[in-house]
Each structure stands twice: as C-alpha cells, then as structure tokens.
Scaffold this motif. Structure first.
Motif, PDB file in Angstrom:
ATOM      1  N   PHE A   9      83.943  59.104 125.411  1.00  0.00           N
ATOM      2  CA  PHE A   9      85.780  58.678 125.288  1.00  0.00           C
ATOM      3  C   PHE A   9      86.881  60.228 125.021  1.00  0.00           C
ATOM      4  CE2 PHE A   9      82.823  56.404 122.630  1.00  0.00           C
ATOM      5  CZ  PHE A   9      83.486  54.819 122.475  1.00  0.00           C
ATOM      6  N   SER A  10      88.126  59.675 124.742  1.00  0.00           N
ATOM      7  CA  SER A  10      89.159  59.860 125.103  1.00  0.00           C
ATOM      8  C   SER A  10      90.690  59.379 124.947  1.00  0.00           C
ATOM      9  CB  SER A  10      89.355  60.932 126.710  1.00  0.00           C
ATOM     10  OG  SER A  10      90.306  61.446 127.119  1.00  0.00           O
ATOM     11  N   SER A  11      91.413  60.438 124.626  1.00  0.00           N
ATOM     12  CA  SER A  11      92.599  59.714 124.608  1.00  0.00           C
ATOM     13  C   SER A  11      93.418  59.494 125.857  1.00  0.00           C
ATOM     14  CB  SER A  11      94.022  60.473 123.283  1.00  0.00           C
ATOM     15  OG  SER A  11      93.626  61.927 124.220  1.00  0.00           O
ATOM     16  N   GLU A  12      92.728  59.911 127.164  1.00  0.00           N
ATOM     17  CA  GLU A  12      93.736  60.210 128.532  1.00  0.00           C
ATOM     18  C   GLU A  12      92.660  58.949 129.079  1.00  0.00           C
ATOM     19  OE1 GLU A  12      95.063  63.411 129.995  1.00  0.00           O
ATOM     20  OE2 GLU A  12      95.941  64.344 127.572  1.00  0.00           O
ATOM     21  N   ALA A  13      93.439  57.959 130.109  1.00  0.00           N
ATOM     22  CA  ALA A  13      92.707  57.164 131.230  1.00  0.00           C
ATOM     23  C   ALA A  13      92.147  57.848 131.614  1.00  0.00           C
ATOM     24  CB  ALA A  13      93.910  56.006 131.302  1.00  0.00           C
ATOM     25  N   ALA A  14      90.661  57.996 132.554  1.00  0.00           N
ATOM     26  CA  ALA A  14      90.438  58.466 133.199  1.00  0.00           C
ATOM     27  C   ALA A  14      89.378  57.232 134.396  1.00  0.00           C
ATOM     28  CB  ALA A  14      89.748  60.016 132.779  1.00  0.00           C
ATOM     29  N   PHE A  15      90.337  56.165 134.232  1.00  0.00           N
ATOM     30  CA  PHE A  15      89.084  55.306 134.985  1.00  0.00           C
ATOM     31  C   PHE A  15      89.912  53.848 135.329  1.00  0.00           C
ATOM     32  CE2 PHE A  15      87.831  51.283 133.669  1.00  0.00           C
ATOM     33  CZ  PHE A  15      87.015  50.678 134.424  1.00  0.00           C
ATOM     34  N   GLN A  16      88.958  53.744 136.507  1.00  0.00           N
ATOM     35  CA  GLN A  16      90.185  52.214 137.597  1.00  0.00           C
ATOM     36  C   GLN A  16      89.239  51.243 138.186  1.00  0.00           C
ATOM     37  OE1 GLN A  16      92.043  53.567 140.936  1.00  0.00           O
ATOM     38  NE2 GLN A  16      92.521  51.983 140.659  1.00  0.00           N
ATOM     39  N   ALA A  17      89.190  50.339 137.630  1.00  0.00           N
ATOM     40  CA  ALA A  17      88.563  49.633 137.760  1.00  0.00           C
ATOM     41  C   ALA A  17      87.106  49.352 138.965  1.00  0.00           C
ATOM     42  CB  ALA A  17      89.038  48.149 137.520  1.00  0.00           C
ATOM     43  N   PRO A  18      86.502  48.900 139.037  1.00  0.00           N
ATOM     44  CA  PRO A  18      85.408  49.333 140.483  1.00  0.00           C
ATOM     45  C   PRO A  18      85.582  47.875 141.207  1.00  0.00           C
ATOM     46  CG  PRO A  18      84.116  48.952 138.737  1.00  0.00           C
ATOM     47  CD  PRO A  18      85.917  49.378 137.735  1.00  0.00           C
ATOM     48  N   ILE A  19      85.705  46.669 139.986  1.00  0.00           N
ATOM     49  CA  ILE A  19      86.108  45.575 141.077  1.00  0.00           C
ATOM     50  C   ILE A  19      87.744  44.467 141.019  1.00  0.00           C
ATOM     51  CG2 ILE A  19      85.208  42.938 141.044  1.00  0.00           C
ATOM     52  CD1 ILE A  19      82.128  44.413 140.735  1.00  0.00           C
ATOM     53  N   ASN A  20      88.508  44.744 141.384  1.00  0.00           N
ATOM     54  CA  ASN A  20      88.927  43.913 141.010  1.00  0.00           C
ATOM     55  C   ASN A  20      89.313  42.466 141.466  1.00  0.00           C
ATOM     56  OD1 ASN A  20      91.987  43.065 140.968  1.00  0.00           O
ATOM     57  ND2 ASN A  20      92.375  44.181 142.796  1.00  0.00           N
ATOM     58  N   LYS A  47      86.941  52.120 116.325  1.00  0.00           N
ATOM     59  CA  LYS A  47      87.655  50.631 116.838  1.00  0.00           C
ATOM     60  C   LYS A  47      88.832  51.762 116.911  1.00  0.00           C
ATOM     61  CE  LYS A  47      88.114  47.271 114.166  1.00  0.00           C
ATOM     62  NZ  LYS A  47      86.935  45.920 113.126  1.00  0.00           N
ATOM     63  N   LYS A  48      89.568  52.835 117.538  1.00  0.00           N
ATOM     64  CA  LYS A  48      90.594  53.314 117.455  1.00  0.00           C
ATOM     65  C   LYS A  48      91.533  52.267 118.909  1.00  0.00           C
ATOM     66  CE  LYS A  48      93.188  57.602 117.742  1.00  0.00           C
ATOM     67  NZ  LYS A  48      92.520  58.831 117.813  1.00  0.00           N
ATOM     68  N   VAL A  49      92.249  51.429 118.652  1.00  0.00           N
ATOM     69  CA  VAL A  49      92.708  51.333 120.130  1.00  0.00           C
ATOM     70  C   VAL A  49      93.816  52.362 120.954  1.00  0.00           C
ATOM     71  CG1 VAL A  49      94.674  49.558 120.847  1.00  0.00           C
ATOM     72  CG2 VAL A  49      93.215  49.562 119.161  1.00  0.00           C
ATOM     73  N   GLY A  50      93.820  52.318 122.058  1.00  0.00           N
ATOM     74  CA  GLY A  50      94.231  53.500 123.162  1.00  0.00           C
ATOM     75  C   GLY A  50      93.716  54.409 122.857  1.00  0.00           C
ATOM     76  N   GLU A  51      92.219  54.161 122.759  1.00  0.00           N
ATOM     77  CA  GLU A  51      91.615  55.029 123.263  1.00  0.00           C
ATOM     78  C   GLU A  51      90.742  54.936 124.514  1.00  0.00           C
ATOM     79  OE1 GLU A  51      88.275  56.034 120.543  1.00  0.00           O
ATOM     80  OE2 GLU A  51      88.732  58.180 120.427  1.00  0.00           O
ATOM     81  N   TYR A  52      90.651  55.559 125.013  1.00  0.00           N
ATOM     82  CA  TYR A  52      89.787  55.343 126.892  1.00  0.00           C
ATOM     83  C   TYR A  52      88.035  56.093 126.878  1.00  0.00           C
ATOM     84  CZ  TYR A  52      94.167  54.303 128.476  1.00  0.00           C
ATOM     85  OH  TYR A  52      96.059  53.878 128.144  1.00  0.00           O
ATOM     86  N   ILE A  53      87.246  54.652 127.765  1.00  0.00           N
ATOM     87  CA  ILE A  53      86.179  55.330 127.686  1.00  0.00           C
ATOM     88  C   ILE A  53      85.990  56.142 128.987  1.00  0.00           C
ATOM     89  CG2 ILE A  53      84.008  54.389 128.410  1.00  0.00           C
ATOM     90  CD1 ILE A  53      84.971  51.865 126.847  1.00  0.00           C
ATOM     91  N   THR A  54      85.913  57.624 129.156  1.00  0.00           N
ATOM     92  CA  THR A  54      86.132  58.190 130.449  1.00  0.00           C
ATOM     93  C   THR A  54      84.496  58.030 130.836  1.00  0.00           C
ATOM     94  OG1 THR A  54      86.058  60.037 129.408  1.00  0.00           O
ATOM     95  CG2 THR A  54      87.938  58.949 129.650  1.00  0.00           C
ATOM     96  N   ASP A  55      82.898  57.876 130.009  1.00  0.00           N
ATOM     97  CA  ASP A  55      81.924  58.287 130.833  1.00  0.00           C
ATOM     98  C   ASP A  55      81.144  57.417 129.871  1.00  0.00           C
ATOM     99  OD1 ASP A  55      80.178  59.120 132.593  1.00  0.00           O
ATOM    100  OD2 ASP A  55      80.374  60.983 132.192  1.00  0.00           O
TER     101      ASP A  55
END
Ligand code: DHB
Length: 496
Positions: A306-317, A341-349
């Motif tokens: 998890f990270s507070s910064e986004a590092a992820f792009q949707a692979p299938i649009n 459960k923290k909202v605004g947190e990103y899954i990065t890996d």
C-alpha cells in the motif's frame, strides 16, 4: 392460356400443401399464455404471461429438455429487450423452469424485459432408442439446443413480444461457457448442418449481448493454464513425483499458447508469456482497489503493498461501466489482522505467489490434470471427459496431450466437437456474428478454472473491438448472478 394453366397448377400444389398436417412444424399459439406473478425480494409483485413448453426443434429427440418457456411482463412490446437465462451447470442437462425472484431471471422480468428460459440436453441426458439407452446430449448438443431456442424467437418474432435484435444471454460456470458461446458463434456455418438435422428454424442465431459469470470454457487449454498459474503453489508441493511431472509438462505448454493468441493490452503492446503474470496482477490489484474504495478491508497478509501515492494504471479499460462501481460484488472479506480500510490509500503492488497461495487456501485445488483427466496417471474422469464422450456413454480425452498419455490420439470428430465448444476459435472469424456487448465476471478467488481463461476471453473480445465490461470481482468464489444492480444498470445502458 399457358399462364392460366400454370397458375392453376400452382394453386393445386398450394392447396395440397395446405392440407398436409402440420405436425412437423414449429408451433407457437399466442392464445396459450397463462397469467402468473412473481414477488421480488423487495416486495414488488411482477405480473406476467407465461408461454410454456415451446419445443424449439421439429425433430425432438429428448422431450424432457428440448423446449423453452417464455415470460412476458405487463407492458412489454416489440421493442422490449429479451433476457435469455440458461441454467446449465456442470455441463449437465437443464430443464426449462420458472423465473426466480433471487436471480437475474426474476430481476429481468422486474425490469420489464421479456424472459426466456430454454432447456437443453447435457452430458448425462439419455433417451431410450428401442432397448438401448443413448446419450444424446454430448458436446455440442447443449449449445445447439440454445441456438435453436434463439432461432425460434426470430421465427415467431411477429407473434412473440420482444426485440430479437436485443437478445441478452446469461449463464454461470458451464452456463457461462454456454452464454459465451451463444455470444461468440452467432450464425457460424459450422453449426448449420447440425441445427438443420434437429429441425431448428432457419435463420439467424446471433445475439446482442452475453453475460458470462465464471465461464468454464476454452477447455482444451484449461489444464495448461491451471498448472501454469497454480502448479507452484504450496498445495501442489506434496504431490507424488509422477503428478509433479504432469504439472511441469502442462505448465510448459501455456507460454506458447499465450504467445500464439497475439493478444494486446489496451495500450497496444503485446501480451506474451513474459508479461502475462504481471497483467493478471494488475487486474487483481484493480479489483482489490475497487473493493477498498467501497470500504472493504484488504489484508496485508495476502501480498498487497500500500502507498498514499497512486502508481497504478488500469490494464483493461472495460468501456461501459468500468468507472469505480458504486455497487460492489458483495461478499466482502472477513476482518483480518492488519487489514487496510483507509480510504485514499492506493495498492501499488501484489506478491502473486502469496496471493495464489491465499486463493488456494480458501478452497482446495482440483486434481492433476483438472479437466482432461480421464486415464491420465490414475486420475478419475472429469465432467468434461463425459461432455466429449460418445452416445454409448464413454468418457473421452479431448486434448492431444492427455490422449497421448493414454496411448491414443484425438479423432477428427472429437477435435471438431472441441472446436465447436470453444468461443476463442470464433472471435475475429469473419463468418461469425460476434455479440457487440459483453459482461464477463470471474471471482478473484474462484479456482474452478484459472484466471487466464476469463482474461483471454475478455481480452480477445476487446482486441476485436467489442464493448467488454470485465472484472475479477474481489473475494468472489465460483458463483453467478451477483451484483445485479451493477449488471442491470449496464444492460439498461447498452439497450438504450
Ligand atoms: C462447473 C464447474 C466446474 O468446476 C467445471 O469444471 C465445470 C462446470 C459448473 O459449476 O458448471
């Protein structure tokens, strides 16, 4: 004089034709409807007219299964979309039944759509021919029955309410496979002689949209995908050496299959054996992120970073409906230690090794091989071995690899049946009218077949320019007709 004489002859011929008893024609009597109602879970009462036991072929071989029921809700007209629900499961026979308040059939009626429930023969259905018991539902018979039902709807289009240009099919598991086949094989000439022999109506059998929940399909590549994905999980570690050899052999076949498909990601780059696991990973991260944004707890322990910064792009649009959903798949994971459960947190890996071991910990894997198992290293026959069996009830191998293990080869007939039951061979084929709209779901912890089966189907359709709404819904096991708000808002958009 000549003209008058030939006119007279034509009249005579026509009168003769009119006198013939019509026992060998398809029937639909608009006066045969019976009024009924269904009470939905929210208390809403849906009134409808039921047309029951409509045989969709003239050469009925199995009178238990080869008919359909049609349900027309109050207010339906010629423009109303038609929702066709198949109840095929396990490649078994399926009898036409009534609308169910709890699933998509009842919901479709409540939404005002015409509902069609066809029966179809299956791998265990038999009929008596003289003194013999004959299996008449082996592949591709279930699909042929469903196609015949679609043709029947068009044959009586003038008499039956509903818009045959807006047929939406729905099914789960083997039924999801059937739904994908109705969507992917429309009007393909390979089925034509078989349908003709059954006495199906002439005409088109393509559909507008296919809803496929956990389709158990691409059966000829299911074993290699399964071992490629799960062969290294802890649950396979204690198997006998002979089983481990099979796992290695099967897994080794998958890379060349993936490379042969020539699939592309949405950014246009090629999917191949080297980047495919990462592609799966991105789809699962997307699924978990959606669930997290909707308030689910995502445990650290199953491999996520998890990270507070986004590092992820949707692979299938996914086109329509791929925005962050308001309605989640439901079935949220149980509270676990260290969950987020923290909202605004990103899954990065995601550590895929950990994740796959987690999936397998929630439900034991199938045996080795999982699908084409008949006579391979002492494994019992699978349902799929029966699906490709013959009229005497035999179990049959359907992959060249398993056949070789048992000292045989695939006959041309079996090869053709395998092809006719695999949507992957028909997408992109110019002789086929593939449905323009697709809704495909495979649970993020469904291990009945490996993730690549649904992913390849969705990606191939997308690459062919189809509108595909695809997800591996978070924490979902093998199941169907869930998140019906999400499904029916997608349907409302595509039929507009
Ligand atoms: C179904 C499930 C399976 O695991 C399978 O191999 C075939 C069909 C089903 O639920 O329909």
């Amino acid at each position: 004089k000549l003209i008058i004489a030939s006119l007279g002859m034509m009249l005579a011929i026509n009168m003769n034709a009119a006198k013939k008893p019509k026992t060998n024609a398809l029937q639909f009597n608009p006066e045969s409807g019976v009024k009924a109602s269904l009470t939905m879970p929210n208390g809403k009462v849906v009134n409808y007219t039921a047309y029951n036991k409509l045989y969709f072929v003239t050469n009925v071989e199995d009178s238990t299964y080869q008919y359909m029921n049609i349900f027309v809700p109050e207010g339906a007209n010629e423009q109303t979309p038609i929702f066709l629900r198949t109840y095929v499961g396990g490649y078994m026979p399926s009898q036409a039944g009534n609308p169910q308040a709890q699933d998509a059939s009842g919901r479709a009626l409540a939404e005002g759509y015409v509902l069609v429930i066809p029966g179809s023969r299956g791998r265990t259905s038999t009929v008596k021919k003289g003194k013999k018991t004959v299996y008449t539902g082996r592949a591709p018979k279930a699909l042929l029955d469903l196609k015949a039902a679609i043709r029947y709807l068009r044959h009586f289009d003038n008499l039956i309410p509903g818009n045959t240009e807006k047929i939406i099919t729905d099914g789960t598991s083997a039924g999801g496979a059937m739904s994908s086949l109705m969507g992917a094989t429309g009007n393909n000439p390979a089925y034509e002689p078989l349908l003709k022999a059954m006495g199906a109506a002439n005409g088109r059998d393509d559909v507008f949209a296919s809803v496929c929940y956990c389709p158990i399909t691409d059966l000829d590549h299911a074993d290699m995908a399964y071992e490629w994905l799960y062969g290294n999980t802890d649950s396979r570690k204690n198997l006998a050496a002979s089983k481990k050899t099979l796992i290695k052999e099967l897994a080794a076949q998958f890379p060349s299959y993936i490379n042969s498909l020539g699939l592309k990601k949405t950014d246009g780059t090629l999917l191949n054996a080297d980047n495919y696991l990462d592609y799966i990973k991105q789809i699962i991260i997307r699924s978990a992120q959606d669930a997290k944004d909707a308030g689910a707890d995502i445990p650290d322990s199953i491999g996520f970073t998890f990270s507070s910064e986004a590092a992820f792009q949707a692979p299938i649009n996914g086109g329509v409906g791929m925005a962050r959903p308001a309605a989640m798949g439901g079935g949220m994971p149980p509270m676990m230690m260290g969950s987020r459960k923290k909202v605004g947190e990103y899954i990065t890996d995601l550590d895929m090794n950990k994740y796959l071991n987690y999936v397998v910990s929630t439900q034991a894997l199938k045996g080795v091989p999982s699908f084409d198992s008949y006579n391979v290293n002492g494994a019992a026959a699978s349902g799929e071995n029966g699906e490709f069996g013959n009229e005497q009830g035999s179990d049959v191998n359907f992959t060249a690899w398993a056949a070789a293990k048992t000292g045989s080869t695939l006959s041309d007939e079996i090869k053709e049946n395998v092809r006719l039951l695999n949507p992957m061979y028909f997408i992109g084929d110019t002789a086929t009218s593939v449905a323009p709209h697709w809704y495909i779901r495979h649970g993020a912890r469904d291990r009945d077949t490996a993730f690549p089966i649904a992913i390849n189907l969705a990606t191939k359709l997308q690459n062919a320019g189809k509108d595909v709404n695809f997800k591996l819904p978070w924490n979902r096991p093998h199941s169907g007709d869930y998140a019906l708000n999400e499904l029916f808002s997608w349907i409302a958009k595509i039929v507009k």
